[in-house]
Design a protein around this motif. Structure first.
Motif, PDB file in Angstrom:
ATOM      1  N   VAL A 282       0.884  -1.169   0.000  1.00 30.57           N
ATOM      2  CA  VAL A 282       0.000   0.000   0.000  1.00 30.57           C
ATOM      3  C   VAL A 282       0.922   1.219   0.000  1.00 30.57           C
ATOM      4  O   VAL A 282       1.735   1.392   0.909  1.00 30.57           O
ATOM      5  CB  VAL A 282      -0.907   0.013   1.242  1.00 30.57           C
ATOM      6  CG1 VAL A 282      -1.942   1.130   1.143  1.00 30.57           C
ATOM      7  CG2 VAL A 282      -1.597  -1.334   1.429  1.00 30.57           C
ATOM      8  N   PHE A 283       0.828   2.062  -1.016  1.00 32.98           N
ATOM      9  CA  PHE A 283       1.841   3.091  -1.192  1.00 32.98           C
ATOM     10  C   PHE A 283       1.260   4.406  -1.731  1.00 32.98           C
ATOM     11  O   PHE A 283       0.068   4.495  -2.023  1.00 32.98           O
ATOM     12  CB  PHE A 283       2.940   2.584  -2.136  1.00 32.98           C
ATOM     13  CG  PHE A 283       2.439   2.205  -3.508  1.00 32.98           C
ATOM     14  CD1 PHE A 283       2.520   3.097  -4.566  1.00 32.98           C
ATOM     15  CD2 PHE A 283       1.871   0.957  -3.740  1.00 32.98           C
ATOM     16  CE1 PHE A 283       2.052   2.758  -5.832  1.00 32.98           C
ATOM     17  CE2 PHE A 283       1.410   0.606  -5.004  1.00 32.98           C
ATOM     18  CZ  PHE A 283       1.500   1.508  -6.048  1.00 32.98           C
ATOM     19  N   ALA A 284       2.135   5.386  -1.840  1.00 38.64           N
ATOM     20  CA  ALA A 284       1.810   6.719  -2.375  1.00 38.64           C
ATOM     21  C   ALA A 284       0.657   7.405  -1.651  1.00 38.64           C
ATOM     22  O   ALA A 284      -0.266   7.927  -2.284  1.00 38.64           O
ATOM     23  CB  ALA A 284       1.504   6.625  -3.873  1.00 38.64           C
ATOM     24  N   PRO A 285       0.670   7.467  -0.314  1.00 36.53           N
ATOM     25  CA  PRO A 285      -0.409   8.160   0.389  1.00 36.53           C
ATOM     26  C   PRO A 285      -0.294   9.674   0.266  1.00 36.53           C
ATOM     27  O   PRO A 285       0.805  10.227   0.300  1.00 36.53           O
ATOM     28  CB  PRO A 285      -0.202   7.720   1.848  1.00 36.53           C
ATOM     29  CG  PRO A 285       1.277   7.516   1.949  1.00 36.53           C
ATOM     30  CD  PRO A 285       1.688   6.935   0.614  1.00 36.53           C
ATOM     31  N   LYS A 286      -1.432  10.329   0.098  1.00 41.80           N
ATOM     32  CA  LYS A 286      -1.486  11.788   0.086  1.00 41.80           C
ATOM     33  C   LYS A 286      -2.678  12.200   0.938  1.00 41.80           C
ATOM     34  O   LYS A 286      -3.807  11.782   0.686  1.00 41.80           O
ATOM     35  CB  LYS A 286      -1.651  12.314  -1.342  1.00 41.80           C
ATOM     36  CG  LYS A 286      -0.455  12.022  -2.240  1.00 41.80           C
ATOM     37  CD  LYS A 286      -0.671  12.566  -3.646  1.00 41.80           C
ATOM     38  CE  LYS A 286       0.511  12.262  -4.538  1.00 41.80           C
ATOM     39  NZ  LYS A 286       0.306  12.766  -5.930  1.00 41.80           N
ATOM     40  N   VAL A 287      -2.419  13.006   1.948  1.00 36.81           N
ATOM     41  CA  VAL A 287      -3.477  13.372   2.886  1.00 36.81           C
ATOM     42  C   VAL A 287      -3.642  14.885   2.959  1.00 36.81           C
ATOM     43  O   VAL A 287      -2.676  15.635   2.869  1.00 36.81           O
ATOM     44  CB  VAL A 287      -3.179  12.790   4.295  1.00 36.81           C
ATOM     45  CG1 VAL A 287      -1.856  13.325   4.829  1.00 36.81           C
ATOM     46  CG2 VAL A 287      -4.304  13.085   5.264  1.00 36.81           C
ATOM     47  N   ASN A 288      -4.895  15.318   3.077  1.00 37.33           N
ATOM     48  CA  ASN A 288      -5.220  16.728   3.261  1.00 37.33           C
ATOM     49  C   ASN A 288      -6.237  16.841   4.394  1.00 37.33           C
ATOM     50  O   ASN A 288      -7.254  16.135   4.394  1.00 37.33           O
ATOM     51  CB  ASN A 288      -5.811  17.326   1.981  1.00 37.33           C
ATOM     52  CG  ASN A 288      -4.770  17.493   0.891  1.00 37.33           C
ATOM     53  OD1 ASN A 288      -3.875  18.320   0.999  1.00 37.33           O
ATOM     54  ND2 ASN A 288      -4.883  16.700  -0.167  1.00 37.33           N
TER      55      ASN A 288
END
Length: 216
Positions: A142-148
């Motif tokens: 599970v990769f490339a997380p982007k959180v806002n």
């Protein structure tokens, strides 16, 4: 093995989640060791989960067997609020697969990390495996997380990807193992909205998945 699409109906969600099931005949397992955590570029499936930073809420401990390696790559942030979101979102993912492996559609851990509106749909996703007597095995990065995080601090959005290349399902009775059908794109992108509970837990409020929506 795609998790789900929770933006419309439960039926549409089940269809999206069943892409690998079609190839594998389903996906479900009943053993458990370690299936959670919030770490650096990779987490061992046998290591116990880490609680979200800055929270004294007692979180459930979920486990996965060594036969299913769920790893999280670069799930870190220098911002403590973003890290808390990442931690709880990761735990929700782990709780879902732990429920499949434990043959437990009514998992309390899943209920802990999902809002009431999403819980039933997550249960239906788990049952697409358990109803067919299937479990999951192999590896799922599970990769490339982007959180806002919203300005009011009560909501957040998260996107991430999974690679199903080495993930399979196994029939609990026959032991038959299957992966995605030939030609299936192994990469699945996820878009998640989260809401912060009164207890300070970041819970999944909606999930949308798209096969082929990302690459590694």
């Amino acid at each position: 093995m795609a998790r789900r699409a929770l933006t419309t109906t439960a039926a549409a969600f089940a269809v999206t989640a069943a892409l690998l099931l079609t190839a594998c005949g389903g996906g479900d397992d009943s053993s458990s060791d370690d299936i959670k955590g919030a770490g650096n570029s990779s987490n061992s499936p046998s290591a116990p989960a880490s609680p979200s930073a800055g929270s004294d809420v007692k979180r459930p401990v979920t486990k996965l067997p060594s036969s299913f390696q769920l790893t999280f790559e670069n799930w870190t942030s220098s911002d403590p609020v973003e890290q808390a979101v990442l931690n709880d979102a990761k735990e929700e993912v782990r709780a879902g697969y732990a429920a499949i492996i434990a043959n437990d559609p009514d998992s309390e851990a899943v209920a802990f990390y999902d809002t009431e509106g999403v819980r039933g749909q997550t249960k239906e996703w788990i049952k697409t495996y358990t109803d067919k007597n299937l479990t999951v095995i192999g590896e799922l990065p599970v990769f490339a997380p982007k959180v806002n995080v919203a300005k009011d601090g009560k909501g957040a959005s998260l996107s991430y990807c999974t690679d199903e290349t080495r993930a399979k399902t196994r029939d609990r009775k026959t032991g038959k193992m299957e992966g995605n059908p030939a030609g299936t794109n192994p990469y699945v992108s996820y878009s998640v909205s989260l809401a912060k509970s009164e207890q300070g837990v970041w819970q999944n409020a909606s999930v949308h998945s798209e096969r082929g929506g990302c690459s590694k």
